[in-house]
Enzyme design. Structure first.
Site, PDB file in Angstrom:
ATOM      1  N   ARG A 176     -10.111  -4.637   2.268  1.00 36.93           N
ATOM      2  CA  ARG A 176     -11.291  -5.008   3.065  1.00 36.93           C
ATOM      3  C   ARG A 176     -12.576  -4.571   2.371  1.00 36.93           C
ATOM      4  O   ARG A 176     -13.558  -5.312   2.336  1.00 36.93           O
ATOM      5  CB  ARG A 176     -11.196  -4.389   4.455  1.00 36.93           C
ATOM      6  CG  ARG A 176     -10.305  -5.140   5.444  1.00 36.93           C
ATOM      7  CD  ARG A 176      -8.892  -5.432   4.904  1.00 36.93           C
ATOM      8  NE  ARG A 176      -8.049  -6.106   5.861  1.00 36.93           N
ATOM      9  CZ  ARG A 176      -7.156  -5.504   6.632  1.00 36.93           C
ATOM     10  NH1 ARG A 176      -6.975  -4.190   6.550  1.00 36.93           N
ATOM     11  NH2 ARG A 176      -6.422  -6.213   7.466  1.00 36.93           N
TER      12      ARG A 176
ATOM     13  N   ASP B 108       4.056  -6.534   7.826  1.00 40.49           N
ATOM     14  CA  ASP B 108       3.508  -6.473   9.181  1.00 40.49           C
ATOM     15  C   ASP B 108       2.753  -7.747   9.528  1.00 40.49           C
ATOM     16  O   ASP B 108       2.334  -8.501   8.643  1.00 40.49           O
ATOM     17  CB  ASP B 108       2.578  -5.270   9.318  1.00 40.49           C
ATOM     18  CG  ASP B 108       1.370  -5.374   8.394  1.00 40.49           C
ATOM     19  OD1 ASP B 108       1.572  -5.664   7.200  1.00 40.49           O
ATOM     20  OD2 ASP B 108       0.236  -5.180   8.863  1.00 40.49           O
ATOM     21  N   GLU B 109       2.580  -7.960  10.810  1.00 35.23           N
ATOM     22  CA  GLU B 109       1.694  -8.997  11.341  1.00 35.23           C
ATOM     23  C   GLU B 109       1.864 -10.330  10.611  1.00 35.23           C
ATOM     24  O   GLU B 109       0.918 -10.880  10.052  1.00 35.23           O
ATOM     25  CB  GLU B 109       0.240  -8.510  11.271  1.00 35.23           C
ATOM     26  CG  GLU B 109      -0.003  -7.266  12.116  1.00 35.23           C
ATOM     27  CD  GLU B 109      -1.409  -6.718  12.003  1.00 35.23           C
ATOM     28  OE1 GLU B 109      -1.898  -6.124  12.986  1.00 35.23           O
ATOM     29  OE2 GLU B 109      -2.017  -6.865  10.926  1.00 35.23           O
TER      30      GLU B 109
ATOM     31  N   TRP C 266       4.224   2.350  12.717  1.00 40.02           N
ATOM     32  CA  TRP C 266       2.800   2.409  13.062  1.00 40.02           C
ATOM     33  C   TRP C 266       2.500   1.952  14.491  1.00 40.02           C
ATOM     34  O   TRP C 266       1.487   2.345  15.062  1.00 40.02           O
ATOM     35  CB  TRP C 266       1.991   1.549  12.078  1.00 40.02           C
ATOM     36  CG  TRP C 266       2.107   0.060  12.281  1.00 40.02           C
ATOM     37  CD1 TRP C 266       3.088  -0.755  11.801  1.00 40.02           C
ATOM     38  CD2 TRP C 266       1.206  -0.786  13.003  1.00 40.02           C
ATOM     39  NE1 TRP C 266       2.860  -2.066  12.171  1.00 40.02           N
ATOM     40  CE2 TRP C 266       1.704  -2.114  12.910  1.00 40.02           C
ATOM     41  CE3 TRP C 266       0.030  -0.565  13.713  1.00 40.02           C
ATOM     42  CZ2 TRP C 266       1.070  -3.195  13.511  1.00 40.02           C
ATOM     43  CZ3 TRP C 266      -0.605  -1.654  14.312  1.00 40.02           C
ATOM     44  CH2 TRP C 266      -0.094  -2.943  14.200  1.00 40.02           C
TER      45      TRP C 266
ATOM     46  N   TYR D  38      -4.214   6.913  12.977  1.00 41.72           N
ATOM     47  CA  TYR D  38      -5.143   5.891  12.494  1.00 41.72           C
ATOM     48  C   TYR D  38      -6.556   6.462  12.474  1.00 41.72           C
ATOM     49  O   TYR D  38      -7.177   6.666  13.515  1.00 41.72           O
ATOM     50  CB  TYR D  38      -5.043   4.632  13.351  1.00 41.72           C
ATOM     51  CG  TYR D  38      -4.015   3.667  12.819  1.00 41.72           C
ATOM     52  CD1 TYR D  38      -2.774   4.123  12.383  1.00 41.72           C
ATOM     53  CD2 TYR D  38      -4.281   2.301  12.720  1.00 41.72           C
ATOM     54  CE1 TYR D  38      -1.827   3.262  11.870  1.00 41.72           C
ATOM     55  CE2 TYR D  38      -3.336   1.428  12.210  1.00 41.72           C
ATOM     56  CZ  TYR D  38      -2.110   1.910  11.786  1.00 41.72           C
ATOM     57  OH  TYR D  38      -1.177   1.053  11.266  1.00 41.72           O
TER      58      TYR D  38
ATOM     59  N   ASP E  76      -9.232   5.090  11.389  1.00 42.93           N
ATOM     60  CA  ASP E  76     -10.324   4.138  11.606  1.00 42.93           C
ATOM     61  C   ASP E  76     -10.756   4.118  13.064  1.00 42.93           C
ATOM     62  O   ASP E  76     -11.741   3.469  13.422  1.00 42.93           O
ATOM     63  CB  ASP E  76      -9.922   2.730  11.149  1.00 42.93           C
ATOM     64  CG  ASP E  76      -8.638   2.228  11.803  1.00 42.93           C
ATOM     65  OD1 ASP E  76      -7.812   3.060  12.231  1.00 42.93           O
ATOM     66  OD2 ASP E  76      -8.455   1.000  11.876  1.00 42.93           O
TER      67      ASP E  76
ATOM     68  N   TRP F 214      -7.919   2.415   7.479  1.00 46.17           N
ATOM     69  CA  TRP F 214      -8.207   0.974   7.377  1.00 46.17           C
ATOM     70  C   TRP F 214      -9.721   0.806   7.349  1.00 46.17           C
ATOM     71  O   TRP F 214     -10.440   1.410   8.139  1.00 46.17           O
ATOM     72  CB  TRP F 214      -7.597   0.223   8.553  1.00 46.17           C
ATOM     73  CG  TRP F 214      -6.099   0.366   8.623  1.00 46.17           C
ATOM     74  CD1 TRP F 214      -5.389   1.159   9.472  1.00 46.17           C
ATOM     75  CD2 TRP F 214      -5.140  -0.296   7.790  1.00 46.17           C
ATOM     76  NE1 TRP F 214      -4.049   1.027   9.231  1.00 46.17           N
ATOM     77  CE2 TRP F 214      -3.859   0.150   8.197  1.00 46.17           C
ATOM     78  CE3 TRP F 214      -5.240  -1.207   6.738  1.00 46.17           C
ATOM     79  CZ2 TRP F 214      -2.682  -0.302   7.597  1.00 46.17           C
ATOM     80  CZ3 TRP F 214      -4.063  -1.655   6.140  1.00 46.17           C
ATOM     81  CH2 TRP F 214      -2.818  -1.204   6.564  1.00 46.17           C
ATOM     82  N   THR F 215     -10.225  -0.058   6.462  1.00 49.12           N
ATOM     83  CA  THR F 215     -11.644   0.033   6.102  1.00 49.12           C
ATOM     84  C   THR F 215     -12.481  -1.185   6.467  1.00 49.12           C
ATOM     85  O   THR F 215     -13.527  -1.411   5.850  1.00 49.12           O
ATOM     86  CB  THR F 215     -11.775   0.311   4.590  1.00 49.12           C
ATOM     87  OG1 THR F 215     -11.267  -0.819   3.863  1.00 49.12           O
ATOM     88  CG2 THR F 215     -11.019   1.561   4.197  1.00 49.12           C
ATOM     89  N   GLU F 216     -12.068  -1.948   7.476  1.00 45.87           N
ATOM     90  CA  GLU F 216     -12.917  -3.068   7.874  1.00 45.87           C
ATOM     91  C   GLU F 216     -14.356  -2.629   8.130  1.00 45.87           C
ATOM     92  O   GLU F 216     -15.302  -3.344   7.804  1.00 45.87           O
ATOM     93  CB  GLU F 216     -12.360  -3.722   9.144  1.00 45.87           C
ATOM     94  CG  GLU F 216     -11.095  -4.521   8.953  1.00 45.87           C
ATOM     95  CD  GLU F 216      -9.831  -3.703   9.206  1.00 45.87           C
ATOM     96  OE1 GLU F 216      -8.797  -4.289   9.521  1.00 45.87           O
ATOM     97  OE2 GLU F 216      -9.916  -2.456   9.083  1.00 45.87           O
TER      98      GLU F 216
END
Length: 554
Positions: free
Chosen positions: A177, A340-341, A407, A432, A434, A482-484
């Site tokens: 990200r 994932d996802e 997770w 997490y 973030d 996580w770096t959004e």
């Protein structure tokens, strides 16, 4: 001495013991907390010309000793010499190789008396961790880059016997990200090592960017590392900055990082996402998607994207070629393949995928995902490595050699352990980083949720539902960044620390030895060390706190 005088004497003796800095727990501000720490009376005073004696000729131990000598010389201004040989020096620091089976690869003994300091370990990693504890018993100025004046270079006497609770103690950084310079990646690894964590999980690919150079497929970085714009503000704002964003790490830079991590006893685990989170890869090579005529683009929006790899033979060859180069770059035993996802709509609509499900006797698209992961598992296993996947790879049946990273909660790790698969615990509500760490109205923008320092510290990675035999399959714990919403390295530091330090103690220290109030007291002293490391931690002095201006959510 009369009975009353004896009582008064012992009362004052006890009070002296309780408040004396020599015996106060706060005088031993080691993070994470050691297994055994016995306070001793007195201090060791660094002499004008300290000597470090290294038993044997191991070049790694020699390097550690030289680094300690350099740090003492820089911060204390003392000319420190390193000698190799099977002897112990007085008024100096001794590295002694022991054969105590209970210490293992990462354990150490640290004995500090007024006459000498002795670090005993079986392996270099144990010496490294013993050295971290020794440095934390010195004044915080030991971490400075210039000579500190008028500092009493004394170290409290004690006996420490220490080893970690878990073998896996990790921290993940997402660079898909937002990209960060190699200099910061190295700093991040140094901070991992400083807190006795031993894994850097490098999330290198995602929908919003492909960040690792692959020689055979140059368009992965020519096209896949570039997006036309980035979301600006919170997801609900649906605003964009209109500015191209991109970049990647060359293979030379990756080797540089891996070698740097090795010197700090940190294993780097790369993550190459599949079969989902594939938009950036498919923008570069659309022929490996489910609709080769589609105009794929690198993701500009956060969240889950519909574009996934097609489970065709040519796709597997493509991924195997990529993984061959990845394996050559990363010598550790694990390769993380995401998993994932993974939306299933494109597979449901694909005639090829439906025929493959029938041909292979799969239950449905979840079975197809398991088929995909098993194919990759076989390939990575054939190369002498192991796969890690997020807990969605349990859907449709677990691959034979997979390690699960749990997770979505603890259920994935519990299910894996009960099936005798190894698991790494990283549930979002504890791990997490973030998430907000305080009231959202007082904080820079984050993805949401709330994970306080106290909540992170309270986590116990071994679920109570497991039997002692099943519990052996819990490898350890990991924090995820996580770096959004973290466009700079300062922002990463702000969100990561000190919560990552709490997770470091979760991974190292037995639950019976943990106490949040005690942890906070040690942390308060530790913050001065973080300032010498120039870490923009949450709660740092105002002139160091990073504030990032986003558009209003209103």
């Amino acid at each position: 001495m009369t009975f009353m005088k004896k009582r008064v004497f012992f009362l004052f003796s006890f009070l002296f013991w309780a408040i004396s800095p020599v015996f106060s727990q706060n005088f031993y501000p080691i993070l994470p907390k050691p297994l055994v720490l016995e306070p001793k009376e007195g201090t060791f005073i660094l002499p004008p010309n300290p000597v470090i004696a290294v038993a044997g000729t191991d070049p790694v131990l020699r390097r550690l000793a030289e680094e300690l000598a350099h740090r003492i010389g820089t911060a204390a201004g003392k000319d420190t010499k390193v000698f190799a040989g099977n002897f112990r020096v007085r008024d100096g620091i001794n590295f002694v190789t022991g054969k105590d089976a209970k210490l293992g690869e990462e354990g150490y003994l640290l004995e500090i008396t007024p006459k000498r300091i002795v670090i005993t370990a079986e392996q270099p990693k144990g010496f490294f961790y013993g050295l971290q504890s020794l440095l934390q018993l010195m004044p915080a100025e030991i971490y400075g880059s210039v000579r500190a004046e008028n500092i009493p270079w004394s170290i409290p006497c004690c006996y420490i016997e220490d080893r970690p609770r878990y073998a896996y103690r990790g921290l993940m950084l997402d660079v898909g990200r937002h990209l960060y310079p190699v200099s910061f990646i190295k700093k991040f690894i140094e901070l991992i090592a400083l807190h006795k964590m031993n894994v850097f999980h490098w999330h290198l690919t995602d929908d919003q960017g492909w960040r690792i150079e692959i020689k055979k497929y140059p368009k992965l970085t020519q096209i896949g590392s570039q997006r036309k714009e980035t979301m600006w503000g919170h997801y609900s704002d649906q605003k964009y900055d209109g500015k191209p964003y991109g970049g990647f790490y060359t293979q030379e830079e990756i080797r540089e990082v891996v070698n740097f991590a090795r010197e700090h006893f940190v294993t780097v685990i790369p993550e190459i996402e599949m079969p989902g989170h594939a938009s950036a890869a498919l923008a570069a090579y659309p022929e490996f998607g489910n609709n080769p005529d589609k105009l794929y683009q690198v993701g500009t929006k956060w969240g889950v994207h519909e574009d996934v790899f097609a489970p065709r033979e040519e796709t597997f060859r493509f991924l195997e070629d990529i993984l061959t180069e990845v394996i050559d770059l990363f010598p550790g035993q694990y390769i993380h393949i995401g998993g994932d996802e993974c939306p299933k709509n494109q597979w449901k609509e694909s005639r090829f995928c439906q025929e493959l499900i029938r041909k292979e006797g799969l239950r449905d698209e979840y079975g197809l995902q398991s088929y995909f992961i098993r194919r990759i598992d076989r390939f990575i296993t054939s190369k002498g490595r192991k796969i890690i996947g997020w807990d969605e790879i349990l859907e449709g049946g677990i691959s034979p050699n997979a390690t699960i990273m749990s997770w979505q909660g603890t259920e994935g790790g519990i299910a894996a352990a009960k099936q005798h698969h190894e698991a790494i615990m990283t549930p979002g509500n504890f791990c997490y980083l973030d998430h907000y760490q305080a009231d959202a109205n007082t904080q820079p923008i984050a993805i949401g949720g709330l994970t306080t320092l106290e909540e992170a510290y309270s986590y116990n990675p071994t679920p109570a539902e497991l039997t002692p035999e099943e519990a052996k399959h819990i490898l350890g714990v990991q924090g995820n960044v996580w770096t959004e919403y973290m466009p700079s390295s300062e922002y990463v530091e702000y969100m990561t620390f000190p919560r990552a330090i709490a997770l470091a103690e979760v991974g190292w220290t037995l639950p019976s030895h943990k106490n949040i109030d005690d942890f906070k007291k040690r942390l308060n002293i530790h913050k001065k060390r973080l300032e010498y490391w120039n870490v923009n931690y949450f709660g740092a002095p105002l002139n160091r706190t990073f504030i990032y201006q986003w558009p209003s959510k209103k």
